[in-house]
Design a protein around this motif. Structure first.
Motif, mmCIF file in Angstrom:
data_model
loop_
_atom_site.group_PDB
_atom_site.id
_atom_site.type_symbol
_atom_site.label_atom_id
_atom_site.label_comp_id
_atom_site.label_asym_id
_atom_site.label_seq_id
_atom_site.Cartn_x
_atom_site.Cartn_y
_atom_site.Cartn_z
ATOM 1 N N GLY A 26 0.783 -1.225 0.000
ATOM 2 C CA GLY A 26 0.000 0.000 0.000
ATOM 3 C C GLY A 26 0.812 1.271 0.000
ATOM 4 N N GLY A 27 2.102 1.163 -0.061
ATOM 5 C CA GLY A 27 2.947 2.358 -0.108
ATOM 6 C C GLY A 27 2.816 3.058 -1.451
ATOM 7 N N VAL A 28 3.262 4.281 -1.478
ATOM 8 C CA VAL A 28 3.169 5.079 -2.691
ATOM 9 C C VAL A 28 4.576 5.341 -3.226
ATOM 10 N N MET A 29 4.694 5.151 -4.539
ATOM 11 C CA MET A 29 5.959 5.417 -5.220
ATOM 12 C C MET A 29 5.612 5.796 -6.655
ATOM 13 N N PRO A 30 6.184 6.856 -7.177
ATOM 14 C CA PRO A 30 5.894 7.220 -8.565
ATOM 15 C C PRO A 30 6.270 6.091 -9.523
ATOM 16 N N ARG A 31 5.417 5.856 -10.511
ATOM 17 C CA ARG A 31 5.676 4.794 -11.486
ATOM 18 C C ARG A 31 7.015 4.984 -12.184
ATOM 19 N N ASP A 32 7.348 6.240 -12.515
ATOM 20 C CA ASP A 32 8.600 6.465 -13.230
ATOM 21 C C ASP A 32 9.814 6.116 -12.365
ATOM 22 N N GLU A 33 9.717 6.309 -11.057
ATOM 23 C CA GLU A 33 10.815 5.931 -10.159
ATOM 24 C C GLU A 33 10.964 4.406 -10.103
ATOM 25 N N LEU A 34 9.821 3.712 -10.021
ATOM 26 C CA LEU A 34 9.867 2.244 -10.038
ATOM 27 C C LEU A 34 10.410 1.748 -11.371
ATOM 28 N N GLU A 35 9.996 2.399 -12.450
ATOM 29 C CA GLU A 35 10.488 1.990 -13.765
ATOM 30 C C GLU A 35 12.002 2.152 -13.859
ATOM 31 N N VAL A 36 12.525 3.266 -13.378
ATOM 32 C CA VAL A 36 13.969 3.491 -13.420
ATOM 33 C C VAL A 36 14.685 2.395 -12.629
ATOM 34 N N GLN A 37 14.186 2.100 -11.424
ATOM 35 C CA GLN A 37 14.807 1.034 -10.616
ATOM 36 C C GLN A 37 14.772 -0.302 -11.350
ATOM 37 N N GLY A 38 13.600 -0.652 -11.882
ATOM 38 C CA GLY A 38 13.446 -1.940 -12.554
ATOM 39 C C GLY A 38 14.286 -2.056 -13.804
ATOM 40 N N ARG A 39 14.244 -1.036 -14.647
ATOM 41 C CA ARG A 39 15.010 -1.075 -15.905
ATOM 42 C C ARG A 39 16.514 -1.080 -15.626
ATOM 43 N N GLU A 40 16.943 -0.305 -14.627
ATOM 44 C CA GLU A 40 18.364 -0.290 -14.270
ATOM 45 C C GLU A 40 18.795 -1.667 -13.756
ATOM 46 N N PHE A 41 17.975 -2.250 -12.887
ATOM 47 C CA PHE A 41 18.278 -3.572 -12.351
ATOM 48 C C PHE A 41 18.439 -4.589 -13.480
ATOM 49 N N ILE A 42 17.466 -4.628 -14.380
ATOM 50 C CA ILE A 42 17.482 -5.611 -15.469
ATOM 51 C C ILE A 42 18.658 -5.358 -16.413
ATOM 52 N N ALA A 43 18.870 -4.113 -16.794
ATOM 53 C CA ALA A 43 19.956 -3.790 -17.722
ATOM 54 C C ALA A 43 21.320 -4.133 -17.126
ATOM 55 N N LEU A 44 21.537 -3.786 -15.864
ATOM 56 C CA LEU A 44 22.836 -4.069 -15.253
ATOM 57 C C LEU A 44 23.061 -5.569 -15.070
#
Length: 189
Positions: free
Chosen positions: A104-122
């Motif tokens: 139920g926490g709040v986090m901007p989608r673009d911030e989650l996207e940056v984390q996810g894409r960075e994780f996968i790319a690295l």
């Protein structure tokens, strides 16, 4: 090629399947389509349970043992060991973000996207560096006594999804892979 390198390459193929599945789930979430948070969290738990605690420690033993044999490329071995630490931190950060949103926490989608894409790319870049540069070098430079020492120092850690399935801890992942297999579909479809 030494059997430990073949094992690590097999691990990489399995990790790529996990990264493909995570990419697909992240794409669905960011597009506003149905996305399975339990599955995404289990994918990150798998990365922590196996990549960070079994796969990377074995590679670290190999890279450390190889440094004296590949003196002109010791920087590559050091860089890969350092990347293992960084990737483990990225895994924890991304998993914590997913769990926070799930609870139920709040986090901007673009911030989650940056984390996810960075994780996968690295993760993908790291696998490519090991496969293209480190593994061929290890295969060429290490001798039988080196491999014997590596085997003696190697952690014993079974893959909880692909080798010794833990169907309780990774139930959502197994259910997803089972459904995809029965439908004859790719597990990332």
């Amino acid at each position: 090629m030494h059997y430990l390198l073949e094992k690590l390459q097999k691990d990489h193929r399995n990790l790529e399947k996990i990264l493909d599945l995570l990419t697909s789930q992240l794409d669905h979430f960011l597009a506003g389509r149905e996305s399975d948070f339990d599955l995404k969290i289990e994918l990150l738990e798998y990365m922590e349970a196996y990549a960070d605690q079994g796969h990377h420690p074995l590679e670290n033993v190999m890279f450390s043992a190889a440094k004296s044999r590949v003196a002109d490329r010791a920087d590559l071995m050091d860089r890969l060991i350092q990347q293992h630490q960084e990737l483990a931190q990225l895994t924890r950060t991304f998993r914590n973000s997913l769990e926070n949103i799930y609870q139920g926490g709040v986090m901007p989608r673009d911030e989650l996207e940056v984390q996810g894409r960075e994780f996968i790319a690295l993760q993908r870049q790291h696998i490519d560096l090991e496969e293209q540069e480190a593994f061929p070098l290890l295969d060429e430079m290490l001798e039988e006594q080196d491999w014997a020492g590596i085997i003696d120092q190697s952690p014993s850690h079974a893959d909880p999804v692909f080798d010794k399935p833990d169907k309780i801890r990774f139930q959502t992942l197994f259910d997803y892979l089972s459904r995809a297999g029965k439908q004859g579909a790719s597990p990332v479809a």
